[in-house]
Design an enzyme around this catalytic site. Structure first.
Site, PDB file in Angstrom:
ATOM      1  N   LYS A   1     -25.588  24.543  92.195  1.00  0.00           N
ATOM      2  CA  LYS A   1     -27.048  24.512  92.023  1.00  0.00           C
ATOM      3  C   LYS A   1     -27.745  24.302  93.360  1.00  0.00           C
ATOM      4  CE  LYS A   1     -26.853  21.765  87.746  1.00  0.00           C
ATOM      5  NZ  LYS A   1     -25.960  20.609  87.907  1.00  0.00           N
TER       6      LYS A   1
ATOM      7  N   LYS B   1     -20.901  15.453  99.966  1.00  0.00           N
ATOM      8  CA  LYS B   1     -22.344  15.367  99.754  1.00  0.00           C
ATOM      9  C   LYS B   1     -23.043  14.571 100.841  1.00  0.00           C
ATOM     10  CE  LYS B   1     -22.769  16.157  94.804  1.00  0.00           C
ATOM     11  NZ  LYS B   1     -23.274  15.674  93.516  1.00  0.00           N
TER      12      LYS B   1
ATOM     13  N   LYS C   1     -17.743  26.543  96.288  1.00  0.00           N
ATOM     14  CA  LYS C   1     -18.034  26.457  94.856  1.00  0.00           C
ATOM     15  C   LYS C   1     -19.414  27.044  94.551  1.00  0.00           C
ATOM     16  CE  LYS C   1     -19.025  22.420  93.345  1.00  0.00           C
ATOM     17  NZ  LYS C   1     -19.170  21.041  92.922  1.00  0.00           N
TER      18      LYS C   1
HETATM   19  P1  TYM Z   1     -22.752  18.763  87.616  1.00  0.00           P
HETATM   20  O1  TYM Z   1     -24.157  18.574  87.139  1.00  0.00           O
HETATM   21  O2  TYM Z   1     -22.528  19.042  89.046  1.00  0.00           O
HETATM   22  O3  TYM Z   1     -22.052  19.912  86.798  1.00  0.00           O
HETATM   23  C1  TYM Z   1     -22.031  19.961  85.370  1.00  0.00           C
HETATM   24  C2  TYM Z   1     -20.693  20.515  84.891  1.00  0.00           C
HETATM   25  O4  TYM Z   1     -20.494  21.827  85.424  1.00  0.00           O
HETATM   26  C3  TYM Z   1     -19.230  21.883  86.084  1.00  0.00           C
HETATM   27  N1  TYM Z   1     -19.346  22.795  87.236  1.00  0.00           N
HETATM   28  C4  TYM Z   1     -18.542  23.834  87.466  1.00  0.00           C
HETATM   29  N2  TYM Z   1     -17.483  24.319  86.784  1.00  0.00           N
HETATM   30  C5  TYM Z   1     -16.874  25.424  87.284  1.00  0.00           C
HETATM   31  N3  TYM Z   1     -17.277  26.054  88.418  1.00  0.00           N
HETATM   32  C6  TYM Z   1     -18.331  25.604  89.132  1.00  0.00           C
HETATM   33  N4  TYM Z   1     -18.730  26.235  90.238  1.00  0.00           N
HETATM   34  C7  TYM Z   1     -19.022  24.435  88.664  1.00  0.00           C
HETATM   35  N5  TYM Z   1     -20.085  23.724  89.120  1.00  0.00           N
HETATM   36  C8  TYM Z   1     -20.272  22.724  88.231  1.00  0.00           C
HETATM   37  C9  TYM Z   1     -18.947  20.452  86.527  1.00  0.00           C
HETATM   38  O5  TYM Z   1     -17.561  20.239  86.715  1.00  0.00           O
HETATM   39  C10 TYM Z   1     -19.508  19.667  85.366  1.00  0.00           C
HETATM   40  O6  TYM Z   1     -18.558  19.569  84.323  1.00  0.00           O
HETATM   41  N6  TYM Z   1     -20.972  14.105  87.973  1.00  0.00           N
HETATM   42  C11 TYM Z   1     -21.210  15.192  87.044  1.00  0.00           C
HETATM   43  C12 TYM Z   1     -22.074  14.809  85.854  1.00  0.00           C
HETATM   44  C13 TYM Z   1     -21.641  13.615  85.082  1.00  0.00           C
HETATM   45  C14 TYM Z   1     -20.553  13.539  84.167  1.00  0.00           C
HETATM   46  C15 TYM Z   1     -20.594  12.205  83.656  1.00  0.00           C
HETATM   47  C16 TYM Z   1     -19.600  14.456  83.734  1.00  0.00           C
HETATM   48  C17 TYM Z   1     -22.244  12.386  85.116  1.00  0.00           C
HETATM   49  N7  TYM Z   1     -21.619  11.553  84.253  1.00  0.00           N
HETATM   50  C18 TYM Z   1     -19.645  11.774  82.721  1.00  0.00           C
HETATM   51  C19 TYM Z   1     -18.666  13.983  82.791  1.00  0.00           C
HETATM   52  C20 TYM Z   1     -18.693  12.680  82.320  1.00  0.00           C
HETATM   53  C21 TYM Z   1     -21.922  16.308  87.796  1.00  0.00           C
HETATM   54  O7  TYM Z   1     -22.566  16.090  88.781  1.00  0.00           O
HETATM   55  O8  TYM Z   1     -21.870  17.512  87.165  1.00  0.00           O
END
Ligand code: TYM
Length: 331
Positions: free
Chosen positions: A197, A111, A194
């Site tokens: 968003k 990032k 991947k």
């Molecule tokens: P974020 O917002 O990027 O994504 C949310 C969830 O979606 C999953 N994900 C995917 N799974 C499969 N294929 C993909 N291409 C894909 N893109 C996203 C992510 O693995 C996630 O589960 N840091 C985290 C948010 C967070 C969090 C937490 C998660 C903050 N605190 C505590 C668990 C526990 C994030 O940025 O997710």
């Protein structure tokens, strides 16, 4: 007693990767567990956000989660910034985590890119806040996509070191739940990237709000190779785009990739892609209809978030009080 916690950033649209990798598991886990789901707005500001867009993003992500099947009666759904424990506990845990541990985080490297010196300090300490999110509730299970694996290992390391340093058994070590045939959904335009968003190319992802025509067009134009589909999963080795589409089909129709290939082995993408687009529309159309009905009702969305924050505080505040005692702030 098991307790589930997970989070999602309120930036951009909910997409098929989020849904198949994580949100679907969030929904099913509601049947058997106490679940706490968080719209992580504190994480969102680790990169620049326009305030009006962020405000709207929090409501839209909430509406999308409700439309996907998160039930605010059974589960707690709330915005991270409304529960101050997250930020306060993150500070304590920043004093537990080691610089060397954060230096190994691959997502920060991705990032921050070439301009690492110009990245926010928040982006660097992001995984510690994520650990605080989970540990503030003493969560035992964390359903996420494959890309969060390293952050969850860090959360476990932080929990274990805090317990050892303070001589307490305060935090359980949270288990990642990474399950299903699509834990890592890839871009439609590049099987090695991947689905995300933040991809500037909208055609690289399926948004949960895309209509049937848009989905059909995006799948039709999705990158593939020239070969027919194999009859077994082993035949997908070295074919990332084909493997990605088969994984999506498996997840959308609730069967294994092998079962998908039993049906489509030997066929070309000309036959497979329309079937995949149909399966997507079947799953996404009801979600996007519910989303469109909900998204304008700010009062209802805000009420869900307010009530969720209240319930979250009732769990997290006593945990922070325990942490204060363990550290020596209080007697
Ligand atoms: P974020 O917002 O990027 O994504 C949310 C969830 O979606 C999953 N994900 C995917 N799974 C499969 N294929 C993909 N291409 C894909 N893109 C996203 C992510 O693995 C996630 O589960 N840091 C985290 C948010 C967070 C969090 C937490 C998660 C903050 N605190 C505590 C668990 C526990 C994030 O940025 O997710």
């Amino acid at each position: 007693m098991s307790r589930v916690f997970s989070g999602i950033q309120p930036t951009g649209n909910l997409h098929l990767g989020n849904y198949l990798g994580a949100i679907r598991n969030w929904v099913t886990m509601q049947d058997a567990h106490e679940c706490i789901y968080c719209v992580v707005d504190l994480h969102a500001i680790t990169v620049a956000q326009d305030p009006a867009t962020l405000r709207q993003g929090i409501r839209e992500m909430t509406a999308a989660l409700l439309a996907s099947g998160i039930d605010p009666e059974r589960s707690i759904l709330f915005p991270q910034s409304r529960v101050r424990v997250h930020a306060e506990l993150a500070w304590v845990l920043m004093c537990t985590a080691r610089v060397g541990w954060l230096n190994r985080m691959t997502q920060f490297k991705e990032k921050s890119g070439k301009d690492r010196e110009g990245a926010s300090v928040g982006l660097y300490t992001y995984p510690v806040l994520q650990a605080a999110d989970i540990l503030a509730y003493k969560a035992t299970h964390v359903p996420v996509g494959d890309d969060q694996k390293q952050h969850l290992e860090l959360a476990r390391d932080i929990a274990a070191k805090f317990n050892t340093d303070m001589g307490v058994e305060l935090f359980p070590l949270p288990e990642p739940v990474i399950q299903g045939p699509a834990t890592r959904v890839m871009s439609l335009r590049d099987g090695s990237a991947k689905m995300s968003k933040s991809d500037p190319v909208d055609a690289a992802r399926i948004n949960m709000t895309d209509d049937a025509d848009t989905i059909a067009q995006k799948i039709k134009r999705a990158k593939t190779d020239a070969d027919a589909l194999p009859s077994e999963v082993a035949g997908l080795a070295g074919r990332p785009e084909a493997a990605n589409l088969v994984g999506m089909m498996a997840a959308l129709t609730d069967r294994s990739a092998d079962a998908v290939l039993q049906d489509f082995g030997g066929q070309g993408f000309g036959r497979f892609k329309p079937a995949l687009a149909d399966a997507m529309v079947t799953v996404l159309a009801p979600i996007s209809a519910r989303f469109n009905a909900l998204r304008g009702d700010h009062a209802a969305i805000d009420a869900v978030l307010e009530r969720g924050a209240e319930r979250a505080r009732a769990i997290a505040e006593p945990v922070l009080a325990e942490v204060h005692r363990a550290v020596g702030f209080t007697g």
